[in-house]
Design an enzyme around this catalytic site. Structure first.
Site, mmCIF file in Angstrom:
data_model
loop_
_atom_site.group_PDB
_atom_site.id
_atom_site.type_symbol
_atom_site.label_atom_id
_atom_site.label_comp_id
_atom_site.label_asym_id
_atom_site.label_seq_id
_atom_site.Cartn_x
_atom_site.Cartn_y
_atom_site.Cartn_z
ATOM 1 N N GLY A 111 39.224 -14.209 82.758
ATOM 2 C CA GLY A 111 38.774 -14.485 81.554
ATOM 3 C C GLY A 111 40.010 -14.147 80.277
ATOM 4 O O GLY A 111 39.963 -14.937 79.497
ATOM 5 N N SER A 112 40.577 -13.118 80.798
ATOM 6 C CA SER A 112 41.659 -12.826 79.796
ATOM 7 C C SER A 112 42.871 -13.673 79.940
ATOM 8 O O SER A 112 43.023 -14.066 78.647
ATOM 9 C CB SER A 112 42.237 -11.364 80.225
ATOM 10 O OG SER A 112 41.410 -10.519 80.355
ATOM 11 N N TYR A 138 34.221 -9.427 72.966
ATOM 12 C CA TYR A 138 35.285 -9.202 74.157
ATOM 13 C C TYR A 138 35.705 -10.448 74.863
ATOM 14 O O TYR A 138 35.118 -11.051 75.582
ATOM 15 C CB TYR A 138 34.755 -8.372 74.982
ATOM 16 C CG TYR A 138 35.544 -7.603 75.975
ATOM 17 C CD1 TYR A 138 36.352 -6.333 75.918
ATOM 18 C CD2 TYR A 138 35.975 -8.489 77.352
ATOM 19 C CE1 TYR A 138 37.287 -5.767 76.783
ATOM 20 C CE2 TYR A 138 36.906 -7.825 78.137
ATOM 21 C CZ TYR A 138 37.654 -6.706 77.723
ATOM 22 O OH TYR A 138 38.439 -5.927 78.646
ATOM 23 N N ASP A 240 33.054 -18.968 74.983
ATOM 24 C CA ASP A 240 33.451 -18.098 75.925
ATOM 25 C C ASP A 240 32.179 -17.856 76.950
ATOM 26 O O ASP A 240 31.336 -17.108 76.683
ATOM 27 C CB ASP A 240 34.119 -16.887 75.511
ATOM 28 C CG ASP A 240 34.458 -15.993 76.541
ATOM 29 O OD1 ASP A 240 34.282 -16.059 77.602
ATOM 30 O OD2 ASP A 240 35.080 -14.938 76.091
ATOM 31 N N GLU A 241 32.133 -18.726 77.982
ATOM 32 C CA GLU A 241 31.128 -18.442 78.881
ATOM 33 C C GLU A 241 31.283 -17.782 80.250
ATOM 34 O O GLU A 241 30.927 -17.589 81.202
ATOM 35 C CB GLU A 241 30.599 -19.903 79.341
ATOM 36 C CG GLU A 241 30.450 -20.780 78.642
ATOM 37 C CD GLU A 241 28.563 -21.080 78.349
ATOM 38 O OE1 GLU A 241 27.970 -20.921 79.352
ATOM 39 O OE2 GLU A 241 27.880 -21.498 77.394
ATOM 40 N N VAL A 242 32.490 -16.941 79.945
ATOM 41 C CA VAL A 242 32.789 -16.119 81.129
ATOM 42 C C VAL A 242 31.865 -15.284 81.789
ATOM 43 O O VAL A 242 31.739 -15.218 82.921
ATOM 44 C CB VAL A 242 34.115 -15.305 80.705
ATOM 45 C CG1 VAL A 242 34.699 -14.136 81.842
ATOM 46 C CG2 VAL A 242 35.300 -16.028 80.293
ATOM 47 N N LYS A 243 31.092 -14.503 81.130
ATOM 48 C CA LYS A 243 29.932 -13.654 81.468
ATOM 49 C C LYS A 243 28.528 -14.137 81.702
ATOM 50 O O LYS A 243 27.891 -13.946 82.797
ATOM 51 C CB LYS A 243 29.884 -12.324 80.762
ATOM 52 C CG LYS A 243 29.178 -11.321 81.658
ATOM 53 C CD LYS A 243 28.807 -9.908 80.857
ATOM 54 C CE LYS A 243 30.048 -8.972 80.969
ATOM 55 N NZ LYS A 243 29.692 -7.738 80.320
ATOM 56 N N THR A 297 52.440 -17.641 88.491
ATOM 57 C CA THR A 297 52.569 -18.274 89.827
ATOM 58 C C THR A 297 51.504 -18.822 90.547
ATOM 59 O O THR A 297 51.554 -19.878 90.952
ATOM 60 C CB THR A 297 53.492 -17.296 90.456
ATOM 61 O OG1 THR A 297 54.641 -16.864 89.747
ATOM 62 C CG2 THR A 297 54.116 -17.866 91.722
HETATM 63 C C1 LIG Z 1 34.825 -9.849 80.936
HETATM 64 C C2 LIG Z 1 35.024 -10.831 79.842
HETATM 65 C C3 LIG Z 1 36.227 -11.690 79.521
HETATM 66 C C4 LIG Z 1 37.502 -11.008 80.295
HETATM 67 O O1 LIG Z 1 37.464 -11.535 81.660
HETATM 68 P P1 LIG Z 1 38.240 -10.771 82.557
HETATM 69 O O2 LIG Z 1 38.254 -11.266 83.881
HETATM 70 O O3 LIG Z 1 37.956 -9.173 82.673
HETATM 71 O O4 LIG Z 1 39.866 -10.845 82.231
HETATM 72 C C5 LIG Z 1 36.343 -12.481 78.677
HETATM 73 N N1 LIG Z 1 35.383 -12.856 78.000
HETATM 74 C C6 LIG Z 1 34.143 -12.339 78.205
HETATM 75 C C7 LIG Z 1 32.806 -12.923 77.597
HETATM 76 C C8 LIG Z 1 33.722 -11.401 79.223
HETATM 77 O O5 LIG Z 1 32.716 -11.051 79.460
#
Ligand SMILES: *Cc1c(COP(=O)(O)O)cnc(C)c1O
Length: 438
Positions: A111-112, A138, A240-243, A297
């Site tokens: 996500g970062s 975050y 940001d749908e990461v989590k 890479t």
């Molecule tokens: C965890 C998270 C990130 C970062 O993801 P990483 O895999 O730890 O780099 C970014 N955005 C949200 C909403 C997260 O919960």
């Protein structure tokens, strides 16, 4: 714990810079929704490693697909060649993510790096030098992703991207006492007309549910109205749908709870099913604004890309978004029933399989010590859950999407017992003291 325990070995060699510990958890194996310690004791994992193991541990079809990808190993990078799994994954992500015609996909490891790629491309593509996000946000742990975040754990971060952070719409602690979010939207509009001119802002980074900031779920219609305001100023919305994405909320995308389509969507965590993988889906004007600009890479490597394709296929085939909706509803109602009447439980909220239990004292004051004791006790009783929030007082639940209704009820019973034990002072502070969490 003995001197040669796994935990002691880890303490002796692994860097504290990347640790966020809540109890001395040791893991040697995982299966389904459980992780196992060296003695063979199983724990119901209601975190799923912060949501990364969307399919649970060692899902047989996932294992088979990753194994197959490794046997044929189609290179190890997409930087200098067209690679089949990375291309097929990009095609799939475009197909399942609503948005405009002319879009591209960027693939990363986390996500970062995904949020960082967006943040770095924004000023190049738009010529604008300010960014908006929410207090408590975050978006990652690298310099460029921290620059658009505003989580208290990152107070040391340099922010040279012109970040302005506004409060998140929190119905439990509403901005200016208005739980509808209208006062907050008016505040944002005033900002864009004043100190932070809208035509200088390239993008607004948005978590559709703010997770690490305290598991906050915005009031209905807020994100749609925010999207309309942004559109008026030509500000791109980055969701940001990461989590919370890819089935976790009960819909494929968390933003689909609102009549709103973001310009840019970011995926991570659960997309890789436990392997490193992230993706950005967005306009080609942004994601094609330069070449050799945001790359590492092994980005787009065939193993991670195949893992992502397997995750998306299995979520679809097995109806895991629907399962998240039904198991999540069971978990939420069981928690509400079992925790009813406890004055330390300020709020229980959730959508599908992303839930938060906020623990408080007098006048909603955050209760971090109680929260720390509660998650420690839950672990002793066989449930893994961590906590989040600016006040370190919200137990966060993001279990695998395969969680069954029976597991949801069993987990709720243990959490309720753990919280009751913590409230009654039955958790030894000497045990929890070394685990300050965040
Ligand atoms: C965890 C998270 C990130 C970062 O993801 P990483 O895999 O730890 O780099 C970014 N955005 C949200 C909403 C997260 O919960």
């Amino acid at each position: 714990m003995s001197g040669n325990s796994l935990y002691a070995r880890d303490s002796a060699v692994n860097s504290g810079l990347q640790k966020l510990r809540f109890f001395p958890q040791e893991v040697v194996r995982g299966q389904g929704c459980r992780v196992y310690d060296p003695e063979g004791r199983g724990y119901l994992d209601l975190s799923a490693s912060w949501g990364a193991t969307s399919l649970g541990y060692a899902h047989p079809d996932f294992v088979a697909r990753v194994h197959e990808a490794l046997l044929g190993q189609a290179g190890a990078s997409m930087l200098s060649s067209a690679v089949l799994p990375a291309t097929a994954l990009a095609e799939k992500l475009l197909e399942i993510t609503p948005g405009g015609e002319d879009r591209r996909v960027w693939l990363g490891h986390s996500g970062s790096d995904a949020n960082e790629a967006v943040a770095r491309a924004l000023p190049v593509a738009t010529g604008r030098h300010r960014v908006l996000s929410f207090a408590g946000a975050y978006h990652g742990g690298t310099q460029g992703s921290m620059a658009v975040s505003a989580h208290p754990v990152q107070s040391h971060a340099a922010r040279d991207c012109g970040l302005v952070a506004v409060p998140y719409p929190d119905p439990y602690r509403p901005f200016e006492g208005d739980p509808t979010g209208a006062a907050l939207l008016a505040h944002i509009e005033a900002l864009l007309e004043g100190d932070c001119p809208g035509d200088e802002v390239s993008a607004f980074f948005i978590e559709p549910i703010q997770s690490d900031g305290g598991l906050l779920i915005p009031p209905p219609g807020f994100l749609k109205r925010l999207g309309e305001i942004c559109a008026r100023y030509g500000i791109l919305t980055v969701c940001d749908e990461v989590k919370v994405g890819l089935g976790r909320t009960g819909k494929l995308h968390a933003f689909q709870f609102e009549d709103w389509t973001p310009d840019i969507t970011v995926f991570g965590k659960g997309l890789g099913g436990g392997l490193p993988l992230s993706a950005v889906v967005g306009p080609s004007a942004l994601l094609d604004c330069a070449t050799a600009f945001a790359m590492q890479t092994t980005h787009g490597n065939p193993i991670s890309a195949s893992a992502g394709l397997a995750v998306l296929d299995i979520i679809e085939r097995d109806g895991l978004a629907e399962n998240a909706a039904t198991s999540g509803a069971k978990l939420l109602s069981a928690l509400r029933e079992k925790l009813a009447g406890n004055p330390a439980v300020g709020d229980i909220r959730g959508r599908g399989l992303v839930l938060g239990i906020e623990l408080v004292g007098e006048d909603k004051a955050p209760a971090p010590a109680l929260t720390r004791a509660a998650v420690y006790r839950a672990w002793e009783l066989g449930v893994v859950a961590y906590y989040v929030g600016a006040g370190s007082n919200v137990i966060e639940l993001t279990p695998p999407l395969i969680l069954t209704g029976a597991q949801a009820e069993a987990g709720a019973a243990i959490l309720a017992e753990a919280i009751a034990d913590a409230c009654a002072g039955r958790v030894d502070e000497a045990l929890t003291a070394p685990f300050a969490g965040w």
